[in-house]
Design a protein around this motif. Structure first.
Motif, mmCIF file in Angstrom:
data_model
loop_
_atom_site.group_PDB
_atom_site.id
_atom_site.type_symbol
_atom_site.label_atom_id
_atom_site.label_comp_id
_atom_site.label_asym_id
_atom_site.label_seq_id
_atom_site.Cartn_x
_atom_site.Cartn_y
_atom_site.Cartn_z
ATOM 1 N N LYS A 215 0.799 -1.261 -0.058
ATOM 2 C CA LYS A 215 0.205 -0.028 -0.041
ATOM 3 C C LYS A 215 0.907 1.240 0.103
ATOM 4 C CE LYS A 215 -4.073 -1.964 2.267
ATOM 5 N NZ LYS A 215 -4.843 -1.780 3.622
ATOM 6 N N ALA A 216 0.704 2.078 -1.078
ATOM 7 C CA ALA A 216 1.689 3.201 -1.313
ATOM 8 C C ALA A 216 0.928 4.451 -1.527
ATOM 9 C CB ALA A 216 2.677 2.849 -2.206
ATOM 10 N N MET A 217 1.652 5.646 -1.216
ATOM 11 C CA MET A 217 1.000 6.715 -1.579
ATOM 12 C C MET A 217 2.009 7.631 -2.434
ATOM 13 S SD MET A 217 -0.404 10.304 0.532
ATOM 14 C CE MET A 217 1.186 10.574 0.983
ATOM 15 N N LEU A 218 1.297 8.041 -3.609
ATOM 16 C CA LEU A 218 2.292 8.669 -4.613
ATOM 17 C C LEU A 218 2.222 10.224 -4.613
ATOM 18 C CD1 LEU A 218 4.072 8.729 -7.067
ATOM 19 C CD2 LEU A 218 2.126 8.328 -8.575
ATOM 20 N N VAL A 219 2.921 11.063 -4.462
ATOM 21 C CA VAL A 219 3.016 12.370 -4.610
ATOM 22 C C VAL A 219 3.841 12.938 -5.995
ATOM 23 C CG1 VAL A 219 3.188 14.583 -3.490
ATOM 24 C CG2 VAL A 219 2.773 12.530 -2.216
ATOM 25 N N TYR A 220 3.145 13.654 -6.732
ATOM 26 C CA TYR A 220 3.618 14.189 -8.129
ATOM 27 C C TYR A 220 3.038 15.522 -8.402
ATOM 28 C CZ TYR A 220 -0.769 13.049 -10.262
ATOM 29 O OH TYR A 220 -1.883 13.136 -10.844
ATOM 30 N N SER A 221 4.007 16.272 -9.356
ATOM 31 C CA SER A 221 3.506 17.335 -9.571
ATOM 32 C C SER A 221 3.848 17.719 -11.206
ATOM 33 C CB SER A 221 3.698 18.562 -8.738
ATOM 34 O OG SER A 221 5.097 18.624 -8.724
ATOM 35 N N VAL A 222 3.334 18.796 -11.670
ATOM 36 C CA VAL A 222 3.966 19.216 -13.153
ATOM 37 C C VAL A 222 5.369 19.694 -12.808
ATOM 38 C CG1 VAL A 222 3.906 20.883 -14.935
ATOM 39 C CG2 VAL A 222 1.775 19.903 -14.059
ATOM 40 N N THR B 3 9.750 13.460 -19.472
ATOM 41 C CA THR B 3 9.213 13.350 -20.973
ATOM 42 C C THR B 3 7.479 13.896 -20.947
ATOM 43 O OG1 THR B 3 8.871 10.941 -20.945
ATOM 44 C CG2 THR B 3 10.821 11.968 -21.751
ATOM 45 N N TRP B 4 6.901 13.394 -19.899
ATOM 46 C CA TRP B 4 5.677 13.667 -19.830
ATOM 47 C C TRP B 4 5.170 14.847 -19.176
ATOM 48 C CZ3 TRP B 4 3.789 8.292 -16.837
ATOM 49 C CH2 TRP B 4 4.004 7.304 -17.924
ATOM 50 N N GLY B 5 6.097 15.541 -18.304
ATOM 51 C CA GLY B 5 5.838 16.864 -18.009
ATOM 52 C C GLY B 5 5.724 16.929 -16.436
ATOM 53 N N TYR B 6 5.879 15.805 -15.728
ATOM 54 C CA TYR B 6 5.696 15.503 -14.443
ATOM 55 C C TYR B 6 7.099 15.351 -13.652
ATOM 56 C CZ TYR B 6 0.828 15.717 -15.562
ATOM 57 O OH TYR B 6 -0.468 16.035 -15.762
ATOM 58 N N HIS B 7 7.245 15.142 -12.415
ATOM 59 C CA HIS B 7 8.279 14.897 -11.758
ATOM 60 C C HIS B 7 7.576 14.143 -10.406
ATOM 61 C CE1 HIS B 7 9.159 17.778 -8.656
ATOM 62 N NE2 HIS B 7 8.190 18.288 -9.379
ATOM 63 N N LEU B 8 8.425 13.153 -9.961
ATOM 64 C CA LEU B 8 7.870 12.351 -8.772
ATOM 65 C C LEU B 8 8.387 12.928 -7.359
ATOM 66 C CD1 LEU B 8 6.292 9.849 -7.790
ATOM 67 C CD2 LEU B 8 8.768 8.583 -7.707
ATOM 68 N N ILE B 9 7.572 13.309 -6.672
ATOM 69 C CA ILE B 9 7.877 14.138 -5.518
ATOM 70 C C ILE B 9 8.326 13.294 -4.284
ATOM 71 C CG2 ILE B 9 7.245 15.894 -3.584
ATOM 72 C CD1 ILE B 9 5.670 17.389 -5.600
ATOM 73 N N ASP B 10 7.490 12.318 -4.106
ATOM 74 C CA ASP B 10 7.646 11.485 -3.125
ATOM 75 C C ASP B 10 6.730 9.967 -3.281
ATOM 76 O OD1 ASP B 10 8.644 10.136 -0.564
ATOM 77 O OD2 ASP B 10 7.027 11.291 0.576
#
Length: 313
Positions: free
Chosen positions: A85-92, A158-165
């Motif tokens: 069980k995980a939580m993904l935080v991302y943004s532009v 390349t999708w315009g996003y980055h993984l924050i946590d």
């Protein structure tokens, strides 16, 4: 005053054009503008204007952090089933035109993006877990997160996003595996406790042996010193006795008396001492004239030897 119908229509058209020209972009979002379906520009938060009927708001994109919860399973190298069980935080990635264009046009809609993002992260974790044994998984939370970031960061750009946590909130195994792991932990704790107890007992016995050895050494040293002192005392006693006997014999000689009187006196005193302090033992003494003469000669020889030693010193 009368209104001309044509003027009313004219002002109505102007109002409509103004209305269609105004675009309000909310804080935390940007708007992508296209002309006849082709990208034109990006509108930032606040009041903006566009050309009616020509420019079109293709998509409003949130530039705030977004989160999504994941729940999936993976198989370890030793065929253990692991539930994550995980939580993904991302943004532009940023507000540059290139990043905004990638976000706006790489996927048909947000649902397609989320599906691709979730499946990519799940696949990355599954491929990593497949190389590890179940006993290692619980201790590899940070390594799993680092692996996922390394694997998908470039692709997300390349999708315009980055993984924050990426937070792995829960890692669970099947009930049978959890029980066996608990038994392993319990047995390891018991073994550690037994080893600690054995070490404590060994230390106690070692210290006790060291203390006993030190006590024996101290007692032996004390006995050695005592024996040395006793020997010195006996030597001093004999020296003083010899000096006293030599002095007494010399005084008898100076007075023209027989020195053997001293020896006879010592011999009788010795017999009296034996009789007074004896504990039942039998001492055989030769009381004949020959025996007395032999004893006197031995005492005289001892006195003479002591006298010679004094002259030599």
């Amino acid at each position: 005053m009368t209104f001309v119908p044509g003027a009313f229509v004219f002002f109505g058209l102007i109002a409509l054009v103004v209305f269609l020209s105004v675009v309000i972009v909310q804080q935390g979002t940007v708007a992508v503008i296209t002309i006849f379906g082709k990208y034109q520009r990006v509108m930032t938060p606040g009041l903006n204007f566009k050309i009616p009927f020509i420019e079109y708001v293709y998509r409003r994109i949130s530039i705030q952090n977004q989160s999504v919860e994941l729940e999936f399973q993976a198989i370890t190298n030793d065929q253990a089933n692991v539930r994550f069980k995980a939580m993904l935080v991302y943004s532009v990635l940023n507000q540059s035109e290139e990043a905004i264009q990638n976000v706006a046009f790489k996927f048909v809609d947000q649902r397609s993006l989320m599906q691709a993002l979730i499946r990519t992260i799940e696949g990355s974790i599954r491929s990593y877990v497949a190389t590890k044994k179940q006993a290692e998984i619980l201790a590899l939370r940070s390594e799993i997160v680092a692996h996922v970031k390394t694997e998908i960061d470039e692709m997300l750009v390349t999708w315009g996003y980055h993984l924050i946590d990426l937070q792995l909130n829960d890692i669970a195994f099947d009930e049978a595996i959890m029980r066996s792991m608990a038994q392993v932990v319990a047995s390891n704790n018991l073994r550690a406790a037994a080893e600690n107890e054995g070490q404590a007992l060994l230390i106690t016995k070692t210290k006790s042996a060291e203390a006993e050895g030190n006590a024996i050494k101290i007692a032996a040293e004390a006995e050695r010193v005592a024996a040395q002192l006793r020997g010195q005392g006996i030597a001093l006693f004999r020296e003083e006795v010899s000096k006293g006997m030599a002095q007494a014999v010399q005084e008898l000689k100076d007075r023209n008396m027989d020195p053997s009187l001293v020896l006879f006196s010592m011999w009788t005193e010795a017999i009296r001492h034996f009789a007074e302090h004896g504990k039942g033992n039998v001492i055989f003494l030769d009381g004949s004239n020959d025996g007395l003469q032999t004893t006197l000669k031995q005492l005289q020889g001892l006195i003479q030897k002591n006298a010679n030693d004094e002259l030599t010193e």
